[in-house]
Design a protein around this motif. Structure first.
Motif, mmCIF file in Angstrom:
data_model
loop_
_atom_site.group_PDB
_atom_site.id
_atom_site.type_symbol
_atom_site.label_atom_id
_atom_site.label_comp_id
_atom_site.label_asym_id
_atom_site.label_seq_id
_atom_site.Cartn_x
_atom_site.Cartn_y
_atom_site.Cartn_z
ATOM 1 N N ALA A 174 -55.094 -33.813 -27.455
ATOM 2 C CA ALA A 174 -55.443 -33.130 -28.705
ATOM 3 C C ALA A 174 -54.444 -32.014 -28.996
ATOM 4 C CB ALA A 174 -56.858 -32.573 -28.624
ATOM 5 N N ALA A 271 -61.627 -34.937 -33.100
ATOM 6 C CA ALA A 271 -61.214 -35.966 -32.134
ATOM 7 C C ALA A 271 -62.415 -36.462 -31.358
ATOM 8 C CB ALA A 271 -60.158 -35.411 -31.180
ATOM 9 N N HIS A 297 -50.557 -40.599 -35.416
ATOM 10 C CA HIS A 297 -51.870 -40.334 -34.826
ATOM 11 C C HIS A 297 -52.596 -39.168 -35.490
ATOM 12 C CE1 HIS A 297 -50.601 -43.126 -31.785
ATOM 13 N NE2 HIS A 297 -49.642 -42.338 -31.358
ATOM 14 N N LEU A 311 -57.754 -37.040 -35.418
ATOM 15 C CA LEU A 311 -56.729 -37.414 -34.443
ATOM 16 C C LEU A 311 -56.962 -38.844 -33.969
ATOM 17 C CD1 LEU A 311 -56.677 -34.153 -32.259
ATOM 18 C CD2 LEU A 311 -55.434 -34.639 -34.366
ATOM 19 N N ALA A 312 -55.877 -39.600 -33.834
ATOM 20 C CA ALA A 312 -55.901 -40.955 -33.256
ATOM 21 C C ALA A 312 -56.893 -41.880 -33.953
ATOM 22 C CB ALA A 312 -56.199 -40.884 -31.763
ATOM 23 N N VAL A 317 -58.800 -40.042 -27.916
ATOM 24 C CA VAL A 317 -57.515 -39.391 -28.186
ATOM 25 C C VAL A 317 -56.588 -39.431 -26.980
ATOM 26 C CG1 VAL A 317 -58.303 -37.057 -27.594
ATOM 27 C CG2 VAL A 317 -56.471 -37.358 -29.261
#
Length: 373
Positions: A174, A271, A297, A311-312, A317
């Motif tokens: 992260a 995340a 990402h 995120l991702a 993550v």
């Protein structure tokens, strides 16, 4: 993996499968992450049972590893939809393991929706399921009736070592993704939803990196545990999200539903520690938020007067950076092999089961002999 490491790992697994042999004529269907260390585990599984199919988790596939595994095993695409439809699931099982004794090796409760049908209508015999994750454990525990034994390693003491390092890897990834866009998290507010083993490790790691951490867990016992460690606790999801610059969801269940996203502060990073469909109801935002990739990402969700970053794509993550936890992962893999052996004997009754303490101790001794000497 270097040759000496590969040889040591194969020797470790050889001792595990010798200690926990499966009965002849057992076939496994294996849902798994396909990371660089995984072939050794799959070779061990193949030495003790026929591997009917490998089903890689879609967001955790290392391409060179996938190519290597395809040369040795039958590999199929994996999706929730495949096993949500009982008819399709039964057809798949018949095509891969017709008339055989089968053990299903699961990560995330994929087989739960169709388990009744597979057990009752399969031409062979479903001996049981081995489940690796807390999310999967909850999916099986929520079934009204378990038609076969489910051996869970999700809450095993052997998994504690992995979970602790997974928490650290979540924070590492992260932080790395946030830094990649020129931002930092130090001295900012973070929220951890879920204070289980991984959530606890995340919260501790965030605090060690100088973030102010709020914890929210629907279980009052876990909230008390978080409070006793000095974390601020929130009584609702909305309260937990309100001031958080970083939100990490670690419930092993659905953490944020459609109505929760509006509580995220502008510019917050969001995340998950597991599959996006398990923790985050992002699909419900289609048509409400504009979704724009703003970096590798990293995705911006924006509507009038409100925006946040995911995120991702909402997946685990830490898999962005390989989710490495060192040799501790082999403790859990060894317990999965032992659980497969136990199910192959056909003696366990339908219901949820843990592996015996004596078996876990045997695995730990073998691991110490190979990786701590």
């Amino acid at each position: 993996m270097e040759s000496p490491e590969k040889a040591r790992l194969d020797t470790f697994f050889r001792q595990i499968t010798t200690r926990f042999p499966a009965r002849d004529h057992v076939t496994t269907l294996v849902i798994t992450h396909l990371l660089p260390e995984r072939p050794a585990f799959l070779r061990a599984m193949a030495s003790t049972a026929t591997v009917g199919a490998i089903l890689p988790k879609p967001r955790s596939v290392d391409m060179p590893t996938l190519e290597a595994v395809r040369r040795a095993f039958v590999v199929h695409d994996l999706s929730r939809e495949l096993f949500a439809d009982s008819t399709r699931a039964l057809e798949f099982l018949e095509a891969t393991a017709e008339d055989r004794n089968v053990v299903l090796v699961d990560i995330g409760g994929y087989f739960a929706p169709c388990l009744d049908t597979l057990v009752e209508k399969f031409s062979g015999r479903v001996l049981g399921v081995v489940e690796d994750t807390e999310n999967g454990y909850q999916r099986y525990a929520a079934l009204e009736r378990l038609p076969c034994p489910i051996v869970s390693v999700a809450r095993s003491p052997l998994k504690d070592c992995e979970d602790h390092l997974v928490g650290r890897s979540i924070v590492f990834s992260a932080d790395a993704l946030v830094r990649a866009r020129g931002d930092i998290l130090t001295s900012r507010n973070a929220c951890v939803i879920g204070f289980g083993k991984i959530g606890r490790a995340i919260a501790r790691t965030l605090r060690a990196q100088d973030l102010r951490v709020t914890v929210h867990d629907t279980d009052p016992v876990r909230s008390v545990q978080a409070h006793s460690e000095g974390f601020r606790t929130a009584t609702s999801t909305t309260e937990a999200l309100r001031d958080a610059d970083l939100v990490l969801c670690a419930t092993g269940n659905l953490a944020l539903r459609q109505g929760d996203f509006a509580a995220l502060r502008n510019g917050a990073y969001l995340a998950s520690v597991t599959s996006s469909e398990d923790e985050l109801e992002l699909g419900s935002l289609s048509g409400l938020y504009q979704r724009t990739p703003v970096g590798r990402h990293l995705t911006r969700y924006e509507t009038t007067g409100h925006y946040f970053y995911v995120l991702a794509d909402g997946g685990a993550v830490n898999f962005v950076h390989g989710a490495a936890v060192g040799t501790y992962i082999h403790l859990v893999q060894a317990e999965i092999l032992a659980a497969t052996s136990a199910l192959s004997q056909g003696r366990l009754q339908p219901g949820l089961h843990d592996m015996p303490t004596t078996d876990r101790q045997a695995i730990a001794r073998i691991w110490l002999d190979h990786f701590d000497r």
